[in-house]
Write an enzyme that holds these catalytic residues in place. Structure first.
Site, PDB file in Angstrom:
ATOM      1  N   ASP A   1      -4.210   0.667  -5.763  1.00 26.66           N
ATOM      2  CA  ASP A   1      -2.625   0.306  -5.333  1.00 26.66           C
ATOM      3  C   ASP A   1      -2.043  -0.874  -5.732  1.00 26.66           C
ATOM      4  O   ASP A   1      -0.834  -0.940  -6.094  1.00 26.66           O
ATOM      5  CB  ASP A   1      -2.448   0.926  -3.843  1.00 26.66           C
ATOM      6  CG  ASP A   1      -3.143  -0.065  -2.980  1.00 26.66           C
ATOM      7  OD1 ASP A   1      -4.286  -0.447  -3.397  1.00 26.66           O
ATOM      8  OD2 ASP A   1      -2.785   0.225  -1.635  1.00 26.66           O
TER       9      ASP A   1
ATOM     10  N   ASN B   1       5.944  -1.011   3.913  1.00 26.45           N
ATOM     11  CA  ASN B   1       4.843  -0.247   4.806  1.00 26.45           C
ATOM     12  C   ASN B   1       5.543  -0.254   6.202  1.00 26.45           C
ATOM     13  O   ASN B   1       5.235   0.782   6.937  1.00 26.45           O
ATOM     14  CB  ASN B   1       3.661  -1.376   5.004  1.00 26.45           C
ATOM     15  CG  ASN B   1       2.699  -1.348   3.797  1.00 26.45           C
ATOM     16  OD1 ASN B   1       2.770  -0.318   2.840  1.00 26.45           O
ATOM     17  ND2 ASN B   1       1.974  -2.491   3.833  1.00 26.45           N
TER      18      ASN B   1
ATOM     19  N   THR C   1       0.869  -1.295  -0.047  1.00 33.11           N
ATOM     20  CA  THR C   1       0.052   0.006  -0.027  1.00 33.11           C
ATOM     21  C   THR C   1       0.766   1.150   0.026  1.00 33.11           C
ATOM     22  O   THR C   1       0.627   2.118  -0.835  1.00 33.11           O
ATOM     23  CB  THR C   1      -0.774  -0.005   1.433  1.00 33.11           C
ATOM     24  OG1 THR C   1      -1.792  -1.151   1.234  1.00 33.11           O
ATOM     25  CG2 THR C   1      -1.815   1.354   1.255  1.00 33.11           C
TER      26      THR C   1
HETATM   27 ZN    ZN Z   1      -3.313  -1.338  -0.309  1.00 31.91          ZN
END
Ligand code: ZN
Length: 487
Positions: free
Chosen positions: A309, A164, A143
């Site tokens: 995404d 992330n 993401t």
């Molecule tokens: Zn995502």
């Protein structure tokens, strides 16, 4: 300032654009060809005759195939609009400047638009431009790296958000999804590009939008602090309220973010009814948005770019690889592992040679004695396929494991037998693709374009807004291949 301040100057440079990046050739099968055909060189007569013969043959063949298509295809029309069909950009009716609204539906896998009745998304597709086989995310297909690539045009190695969650190897500082210190966020996101040029942006959530950078100060009322509990409808209504401002005060660029259908995809996998319902809900929100823009008389003026995404793939705990199974070849201490899955990332202690770790792990994985071992391959980051662009940052750990689709890595055996969904895998997997749907004055109606990587989007937005963009990994010629020429 602590020792971490070195990071602000540790900006990875230089940034290769796709024109000058030799590795781009390896991605050419995945990306949209950005070559703009130049006028053909003057040919000698013999060559001209030969070419004419070939053209006649081609014409005959294409006529034959067109007939075959007409008779064999179930569709109504064999004609597919393209931007070469003479469509030109449409002029603004009400707004006094172009406005781009960038919408992300997290984890909206390419194909979800067919999972449920999606009349509103289909309306944008029918009257706009769509990546026919989806938008290609950057690796790792997670993401934060992807959202920040979309707004900077940079691969994660260059914008700095390489996962992330990760650790800076110099300072030991930890990045997580709540980190707003600009030292982490390299490159220049679109809202900063605009603020630097005296233009306005409004962000209703987007990774990085709360970071104070350059002239972007995350202005109150135009830069929402992340709060996942805000109902999606409220987010849409706030975006609509910006169009009640006097025309000159309407921000040039707006972002709108929804956590769904990623949330459901993780819980139950991409094929579950819950995902179908989430997709229908997102479509309803697009309908609410279109209705609000129409009521204000600006729907045809506003450029809507709807993306996700990354995609989503189902996985179950029978597709696991346990690092403890490698103990016969090498023991991997938990402190070495910065991410287990899907991008297994290992930074061994300083006294250990990463090359040796890779060799021993691969030896074990290929021995036939490790369960699902053949579904994981370890690399020194500099040996990863170049098309992944995942080595040119010290934040990326030296050892990266590439998993086959749907497999997961865990440290040791567990009794878990859950099924769900995940993403983060190689961006060459079709399941990781997401959507690109664009509607507005510079986009042709009903146009399909081949798939392309999301690092191209920054330049497209800069072109629509007529602003010079910051250096990035996209191609400067890409916007010409997807946008209608200005009238
Ligand atoms: Zn995502």
């Amino acid at each position: 300032m602590g020792p971490e301040s070195a990071l602000t100057t540790a900006k990875p440079t230089p940034i290769p654009t796709q024109e000058e990046d030799p590795s781009h050739q390896s991605t050419s099968l995945l990306t949209f060809s950005t070559e703009v055909p130049s006028s053909p060189p003057h040919k000698p007569t013999a060559t001209a005759i030969f070419i004419a013969l070939i053209l006649v043959t081609c014409a005959a063949l294409s006529a034959a195939s067109a007939f075959a298509f007409l008779f064999l295809s179930p569709g109504k029309s064999a004609h597919r609009p393209s931007i070469k069909d003479g469509q030109a950009a449409r002029s603004l009716k009400k707004l006094d400047h172009p406005v781009v609204l960038l919408i992300s539906a997290d984890g909206f896998r390419f194909g979800y638009q067919y999972k449920a009745p999606t009349p509103n998304i289909r309306r944008l597709i029918a009257n706009g431009t769509e990546a026919e086989t989806g938008l290609i995310p950057v690796f790792p297909t997670l993401t934060f790296p992807n959202h920040y690539s979309i707004v900077t045009g940079l691969y994660p190695a260059y914008h700095g958000i390489i996962n992330n969650n990760f650790v800076d190897p110099r300072s030991g500082a930890v990045f997580n999804m709540g980190s707003h210190d600009p030292k982490w966020w390299l490159g220049e996101p679109m809202w900063e590009t605009l603020a630097n040029q005296g233009l306005k942006a409004a962000t209703y959530f987007w990774p990085g939008s709360e970071v104070i950078k350059g002239s972007w100060d995350c202005p109150k009322g135009f830069c929402m602090p992340y709060n996942g509990s805000v109902p999606f409808e409220d987010r849409v209504d706030t975006i609509l309220s910006y169009f009640d401002l006097p025309s000159s005060e309407i921000p040039e660029f707006l972002t709108l973010y929804f956590e769904d259908p990623d949330h459901q995809g993780h819980l139950v996998g991409p094929d579950d009814l819950q995902v179908t319902e989430a997709v229908a809900h997102i479509d309803g929100l697009i309908g609410r948005l279109i209705g609000g823009l129409e009521k204000r008389g600006v729907f045809e003026d506003v450029t809507i770019i709807m993306v996700g995404d990354h995609g989503m793939v189902g996985n179950c705990d029978k597709k696991l690889i346990f690092l403890e199974d490698l103990a016969e070849w090498i023991k991997i201490p938990a402190e070495w592992v910065s991410d287990y899955t899907p991008a297994l990332s290992i930074r061994p202690s300083k006294d250990v040679d990463p090359t040796e770790v890779v060799a021993k792990m691969n030896e074990g994985l290929r021995s036939g004695k490790v369960k699902n071992g053949k579904n994981l391959k370890m690399y020194l980051k500099e040996d990863l396929p170049r098309r992944l662009h995942y080595s040119d940052s010290e934040r990326i750990p030296p050892i990266i494991g590439m998993l086959d689709e749907g497999f997961k890595v865990e440290p040791k055996r567990t009794a878990a037998q859950e099924c769900g969904g995940s993403h983060g895998y190689d961006n060459a997997f079709f399941s990781m693709r997401t959507i690109f749907i664009a509607h507005g004055p510079r986009f042709g109606r009903g146009v399909k374009v081949p798939s392309f990587e999301n690092v191209q989007i920054y330049n497209v937005i800069a072109s629509i807004l007529n602003v010079p963009g910051a250096p990035n990994n996209g191609s400067w010629s890409f916007p010409r291949s997807i946008l209608l020429p200005e009238a």
